[in-house]
Scaffold this active site. Structure first.
Site, PDB file in Angstrom:
ATOM      1  N   GLU A  38      10.332 -11.228  -3.877  1.00  0.00           N
ATOM      2  CA  GLU A  38       9.663 -10.536  -2.893  1.00  0.00           C
ATOM      3  C   GLU A  38       9.276 -10.738  -1.087  1.00  0.00           C
ATOM      4  O   GLU A  38       8.730 -11.885  -1.531  1.00  0.00           O
ATOM      5  CB  GLU A  38       8.334  -9.706  -3.938  1.00  0.00           C
ATOM      6  CG  GLU A  38       7.608  -8.290  -3.125  1.00  0.00           C
ATOM      7  CD  GLU A  38       6.631  -8.386  -4.050  1.00  0.00           C
ATOM      8  OE1 GLU A  38       5.947  -8.917  -5.584  1.00  0.00           O
ATOM      9  OE2 GLU A  38       5.802  -7.074  -4.078  1.00  0.00           O
ATOM     10  N   LYS A 109       9.764  -0.686  -3.417  1.00  0.00           N
ATOM     11  CA  LYS A 109       8.826  -0.949  -4.345  1.00  0.00           C
ATOM     12  C   LYS A 109       8.252   0.379  -4.704  1.00  0.00           C
ATOM     13  O   LYS A 109       7.068   1.077  -3.731  1.00  0.00           O
ATOM     14  CB  LYS A 109       7.280  -1.952  -4.077  1.00  0.00           C
ATOM     15  CG  LYS A 109       6.770  -2.126  -5.636  1.00  0.00           C
ATOM     16  CD  LYS A 109       6.116  -3.749  -4.955  1.00  0.00           C
ATOM     17  CE  LYS A 109       5.022  -3.576  -5.689  1.00  0.00           C
ATOM     18  NZ  LYS A 109       4.391  -5.806  -5.415  1.00  0.00           N
ATOM     19  N   CYS A 142       8.564  -6.955  -8.763  1.00  0.00           N
ATOM     20  CA  CYS A 142       6.977  -7.415  -9.166  1.00  0.00           C
ATOM     21  C   CYS A 142       7.048  -6.764  -9.980  1.00  0.00           C
ATOM     22  O   CYS A 142       7.340  -6.131 -11.367  1.00  0.00           O
ATOM     23  CB  CYS A 142       6.430  -8.272  -8.302  1.00  0.00           C
ATOM     24  SG  CYS A 142       5.391  -8.867  -8.546  1.00  0.00           S
TER      25      CYS A 142
END
Lengths: 262, 262
Positions: A38, A109, A142
């Site tokens: 990330e 995300k 994540c």
């Protein structure tokens, strides 16, 4: 097919340096798909909106994305790389998927962690799956792992391999990815970073390493160290992800009882 | 409050014996809630429908349920016990929740595993949560754990403690319960059985033990042995399950992005 991750410690704000490191490793990697962490190009701990704006880039024209696309094309491989995206004045914690023909897709995300909410807009595109010659690739970033719906949605949409760029701080993800993979019968490549960051008057963040390649049977095919830079390449049998039959009576997806789920 | 499980090896078909064992243990247990394994009174490996019919019982009038209710009332405790239920000619892999005032609820296993599909009808009531003075108790049975929607649904409906009667054969559940508890911030009491069964010409089944009490923070508060009979009682702070805030930015439930979930 060969999948891989590059676990390293990006240097905050030094995009050229971080990109160069990744390029050097990828240039020498015998892999079909490589996953980078990330925000691999910018580092993680932003302390101002101005900083995020200045370090984020347009996709696909931005500095990092252009270079990743070139590398994908030149090496004839697929790359998933987490970068800070700037789109119409909004910034996103995104990842690009590139392949031999260029940019394939972008994921923003969905579930932002902690102070990321100060710097980024939440993903507005949901979970997508891209058909590639390697298999169907989906991306989560994540903290998305924490929500079972992320991997579930990707799997129900046909994902064979979850590419999972990460900057993990909490300890649970590597073990939890076993659960994510068996409950969905998918492969996952979690590319985490190592090292620490402490910027301005913020608390020190320690990243846990332990990048991991996990199989649909819940095998930890490889788990990286907590603190060492590593390029790891592994052969996987991607077709295993297509078989959702646990045994002659149970099919993971057919056995779902949607009428009883909240 | 004190929660507990009784891990033991039921003897197939010997309901009186199995019930007596559980009664003796519960009589001496200083606990507020005790969870017994799946099908604790009958054993697991049925080989005919006739057998299931003869060993299953009505709720609450059946032999086992009546006894469990009596014990709950007498001891002033809550009990979750897995039994074979017979209702209007259908048989279910069920669990009863009993308390100081008698029967509180019944759960019928939603996701049947392997040959259970030959013997039982799938649960037709979905996932319920019961408010008790101990906290909100929800039930899932064994293989239900494999489907993240089970624990998720229970948690979204307010469950503090998942009572999880089990007859585990596959190895993954104890570790996966850590994921189930952190992703939902709930306690779980997995009461598994030990020993083995091999009936008729069926394959031998080895049960993995490892009953477990898991916290909302993903701590394994206790994991039992693979093969020993155990009564384990632990004090838990049930109010921890009510707090879905991971930190000052993230709330597990408010952060869900339902619009993006399949």
């Amino acid at each position: 097919m060969k999948v891989s991750f590059y676990q390293f410690a990006p240097e905050f704000g030094n995009i050229k340096h971080n990109l160069r490191k990744a390029e050097d490793v990828i240039a020498s990697a015998a892999t079909d798909l490589i996953v980078l962490p990330e925000l691999f190009n910018t580092g993680y701990q932003f302390i101002s909106k101005k900083e995020v704006k200045s370090l984020s880039e347009k996709i696909p024209s931005g500095f990092t994305t252009s270079a990743i696309i070139k590398l994908s094309v030149k090496k004839n491989i697929h790359i998933v790389a987490g970068i800070a995206e700037n789109n119409k004045g909004k910034t996103y914690n995104s990842a690009v998927l590139t392949g031999p023909d260029g940019l394939i897709g972008v994921y923003r995300k969905t579930h932002l962690f902690y102070e990321e909410k100060l710097w980024f807009s939440p993903g507005d595109m949901g979970f997508k799956v891209w058909q590639t010659p390697l298999g169907n690739i989906g991306i989560m970033i994540c903290f998305d792992w924490f929500f079972p719906e992320s991997a579930r949605t990707l799997a129900l949409r046909g994902t064979d391999i979850i590419a999972h760029p990460s900057n993990l701080i909490l300890p649970h993800c590597p073990d939890a990815m076993v659960t994510r993979c068996i409950e969905n019968r998918v492969f996952a490549v979690t590319a985490n970073r190592i090292g620490s960051e402490q910027r301005g008057d913020k608390e020190k963040l320690m990243f846990i390493g332990k990048s991991q390649i996990t199989s649909p049977m819940g095998e930890i095919l490889y788990r990286a160290s907590e603190d060492k830079e590593e390029l790891t390449v592994m052969e996987i049998a991607v077709e295993k992800a297509g078989d959702k039959n646990l045994n002659s009576f149970n099919n993971l997806f057919n056995d779902r009882k949607k009428e009883f789920y909240e």
